[in-house]
Design an enzyme around this catalytic site. Structure first.
Site, mmCIF file in Angstrom:
data_model
loop_
_atom_site.group_PDB
_atom_site.id
_atom_site.type_symbol
_atom_site.label_atom_id
_atom_site.label_comp_id
_atom_site.label_asym_id
_atom_site.label_seq_id
_atom_site.Cartn_x
_atom_site.Cartn_y
_atom_site.Cartn_z
ATOM 1 N N LYS D 144 0.887 -1.174 0.000
ATOM 2 C CA LYS D 144 0.000 0.000 0.000
ATOM 3 C C LYS D 144 0.915 1.212 0.000
ATOM 4 O O LYS D 144 1.769 1.349 0.869
ATOM 5 C CB LYS D 144 -0.873 0.009 1.262
ATOM 6 C CG LYS D 144 -1.902 1.133 1.267
ATOM 7 C CD LYS D 144 -3.081 0.790 0.402
ATOM 8 C CE LYS D 144 -3.833 1.993 -0.115
ATOM 9 N NZ LYS D 144 -4.949 1.605 -0.977
ATOM 10 N N SER D 215 -1.229 -1.028 -4.326
ATOM 11 C CA SER D 215 -2.430 -0.203 -4.276
ATOM 12 C C SER D 215 -2.036 1.136 -3.676
ATOM 13 O O SER D 215 -1.292 1.180 -2.700
ATOM 14 C CB SER D 215 -3.453 -0.955 -3.411
ATOM 15 O OG SER D 215 -4.517 -0.137 -3.042
#
Lengths: 351, 351, 351, 351
Positions: D144, D215
């Site tokens: 992330k 992401s």
């Protein structure tokens, strides 16, 4: 009756609580917070988690009896911010008073119904009595009320009930309308005893409150309510010298109603005042026309009409007051005339 | 130089050509059409087929040397309509003149590049010469220019070239900017010979034309161009009696610049005039702030910033002129100052 | 009964009519066109002008008694294309037959009502009689039907009537449902005389046709209808040698029903066939859950649920048949079980 | 090396932390949480505050050295949920091991650059060393990573630097790519020392990691990293009896690659296993075509391509595994072949 101060600060994201320090720098204690009213940068619709995030970070920081009202959607030039309603201490008077409260939790099947209207009406009436003001002195009643999610719809059906609507976005409009009629009842804007007839299905939306500003959200199950009033009886004359904060209101007739805004701004100018905050409702005229012109807000399947309306009315007001940190909320059902919306300006005059 | 009349009509959908009958009822023949300029109700972005539809239905109905300019996006209160630029016949003068043309077809790899700038500059310069007006008399240059679709990107790559951007939405901005600098060059708003430096990558967007209004679309492969000018040399004095149509322009400094609009409206009022049409460009300030306030148009991944900007600026102008059938186009790169946009009012004075 | 051939071609935009030349290259004449059925790249919702554009360019090119059915929305991997239903000439048999027709124009207040159901039922029943097939031989009934725009809503109210819904997007669902129940009535899938009860408000959507595929649009005021049937009586045995085209159908139980797709593909494989086209309906389960899992299609206020459903079901089918030029249409009200949708495969076997 | 258990639970909203009680009911203590990996129901793009909300509510509840990875976007049938990676205690072995860490905070101007790649590579390499596994045993590296907001862009410009992109949505892709190449470097999937050349502008995206799943989000300023590996050396033979959890991986070649999914499911079936979770990346093929078919994900200005891709690939995988609580993340730059994406299945075999 609690005299209130109004302070407004930008936020860098829905989770930004740095304004708490700003009010302390301005000499206020968090215990004086009556309400945190904000515009957050979500879509302002069903799945707007910017409101939920703001509620989640602010609620632990404010007194137990204070309320939050977060309205999503800062389309166009609108700028995310929070407005604090702060209790003044001692015997200070400011010219403005406010009171906050909330209804009991509404069961899913009550959302958008006459029962919600009754609950809101009762609470607003209580707050007005506590404040010891007349309905004419009230210039704004803010309500944050629940909506129907897929889970709530399922819960309703599991009880063998029929939901008022199976469209989650439409449930927001129903809930706003139920709250608005509750406000209208409490303020005497609809005939006494008229609520059941008004809330009957198919009655259209011919009734409204000129002071209501209601916003729906998935972040709560009850209704949060704030009533804002002038300390002194409403009059067209200039305010007494000792009053520093003032509220004036006048509903916009439609989403292009620059005249109403300019009318209130004239009043501010006459008083040599400075606008602190604007509270406006905006909606796409359900007739599909605004001032005779066909608009496309109700046929745009990519952007919901409340987003369009906030952007347009926000652009108009922000341009006229030269301030983008204004509270423009979408969906004006029962909150001002159809296609228009309630409008309240708070301003400050030199001491 | 062709004196022009300007007529404006609502459309019920992008495919509605009923205004053709309206101009005939007003005494004009379709052969007098110089341009059909419209706002259609698509998203105004890459996949806006409302523009393509409007082009498809209108182009067979207008003279071969006339042009169409359809700008998509009627967000907020904006209302779909078409504006006709009609050649006056005989020796009538109207006070306004217009001329239209188009560039050659641009190859995909030329879209948004210095070559597009050159082509636009050349055509605009030719039109101005034909009209025999000075750059100061020009108040509006409308350009409709191509964008890059996935197919065009693929064609570019198949030639072993690198596209100026691989983002189709971003290609619209590049194309608008290339056109705007072409206009600026033709009007002398950028230094002679300065185009190559300005169009060099990474040069930012510090250069602009105060008269440019450019819109990109997938519905064409060349650039459609319209130049609008006052017949008489620009002056601050009132217009000669015999002139009935007038254009005034002044770029908006930002999306909240009500002052510039009110300034032009003051001019109209002084002349006892009536606004016929407004041509405005709107954009989300690339800095992420408008007049110091954080806006969220550039971080909203659900609605493109051009849609936000049209809604907000459209709301402001429509409210101020009390007309929703105005031409507000999104994406102001090189068309007025950064964050603002060009603004032109056409008005009529009593004969 | 007209034996039909089915040919499918990609389109480069909704306005691309180059496939007309492709069918000619394949030996067919435009006069043989019975229907052009396409997927265009709009949002598939109210303001989808890609459908209107496609209708506008195709209708002048096809026989007067042919129909167009354009379904908007090529979300995810779905690829824009047109499928031709072509009349075979001479005494050729193909194994498939089709017939097309349309209802009378529906007045705005009839859209989505029992009257629309009746009109569709009557036309479908006529077509089936003309084709001389049994309901069991019918595998697909495609209907393109009208929706309510703001203008149509206004027209209804001007007559003093109450629209079935004031939400334009919701009107698409109502129209699809009315058409689907009409199909079900014609095919005997709902009890004779049962339509009035089924169409009564609040009856839910417990009735459906396994063969219906209905799509709403603003591009028409009547209903376009196509019925597709197998030439031979349905049986589980392999088809006669001389038959080359086959249709099989079986509704998907929900949007994750890979099993039903694989079941039909097994049939194709057994017959050593090649899939020519898939016709599927997709919807977001109104319960808010798919196979017990909470989905968010009904609470996403940025993307309408029909777009989500097309993307998901389109992704599943396209992956399984390795073809992205498939007809997946959103909104399955009455077209297969709730949350699922009708599914029809057309395939070819070696001669 | 820490053996891990994997448990998965639905969430009723991004702020729902009730699964914490569920892991306790399953016999685990919150102190055993290594990572909370979730899919939340925002747009998965720049202004996805569902991720921020989930981070805000979960981070106070998990150990200081645990990480959160929330990927927004549950388009189509995808269902919001959280997956826990839990440290097994004692000398239990599960067949799977995992390790988590994070990079230092990245300055705004470092986001999406070679520096981010280096930081990710260093951290991933460290984690692999700690786990004492070979690169071949690694089946998934979840990252992330930050993105650029308007405020961060402004901060970069205030330093006189040029941002890698001025498009906030595009910055998500740049950040994912930078992380992916970092993973590829740590796993030896790109040539040693090759990072500077790969990260040079204009180099295209020809390099990728088959194990990367990255992401981007506005909810963090560093990179959160999780490495998942098989305890035993990878082999094609069936796993030892005592191993209960297994990870297999194989990138999807494109968004329609059902074959790769079915290939992994075959392996699960051979082992008589049950799928616990799927981790997949999905993207709109940048060429504008998927398997030769034109798709419209890159020209849809209403829905970003990452949303389309998640819906389509999510629909395909959910249908095939009959589970909608799967981790499908959008934007596959450098994470599997262009147009495809990494794919990892975790499954359980009987004890």
């Amino acid at each position: 009756m609690a005299p209130v101060q109004i302070l407004k600060f930008p936020i860098s994201s829905p989770g930004d609580t740095s304004p708490l320090q700003k009010i302390q720098e301005a000499g206020y204690d968090p215990s004086q917070i009556l309400a945190v009213v904000g515009k957050t940068e979500g879509n302002g619709c069903v799945n707007d988690f910017s409101r939920t995030l703001a509620s989640a970070v602010w609620e632990p920081l404010i007194p137990a009896d204070a309320v939050t009202v977060f309205s999503g959607g800062t389309e166009g030039v609108l700028s995310p911010h929070v407005t604090f309603f702060l209790r003044e201490t001692g015997d200070a008077t400011t010219g403005l008073s406010a009171s906050v409260g909330h209804t009991r939790t509404l069961a899913p099947h009550e959302v958008g119904t006459e029962e919600q209207t009754r609950q809101v009406a009762t609470t607003v009436a209580q707050l007005i009595r506590q404040m010891d003001v007349t309905p004419e002195q009230v210039h704004l009643v803010l309500v944050k009320c629940p909506l129907l999610t897929s889970d709530k719809l399922q819960a309703i059906r599991a009880q063998g009930r029929v939901p008022i609507t199976s469209d989650t976005y439409e449930s927001m409009a129903r809930s706003r309308y139920a709250s608005a009629i509750g406000i209208a009842a409490a303020l005497g804007e609809v005939p006494e005893g008229g609520v059941p007839a008004i809330m009957r299905p198919g009655q259209g939306e011919h009734h409204w409150s000129a002071k209501a500003s209601c916003s729906s959200g998935a972040e709560l199950d009850d209704c949060h309510i704030l009533v804002l009033a002038s300390s002194s009886p409403t009059s067209s004359s200039s305010p007494p010298r000792e009053q520093r904060l003032h509220a004036v209101s006048r509903p916009m007739a439609d989403a292009m109603d620059a005249a109403s805004i300019l009318h209130l701004l004239d009043q501010v100018r006459k008083d040599d005042g400075e606008v602190l905050q604007v509270f406006a409702k905006a909606e796409a005229d359900p007739s599909g026309r605004v001032r005779g012109f066909r608009h496309t807000m109700n046929t745009d399947s990519d952007i919901h009409s409340t987003r369009h309306a906030r952007a347009a009315v926000g652009g108009l007001i922000a341009g006229l007051v030269s301030d983008a940190q204004i509270y423009v909320s979408g969906g004006g059902e029962g909150q001002g005339p159809s296609g228009g919306g309630s409008l309240c300006l708070v301003y400050r005059t030199p001491g």
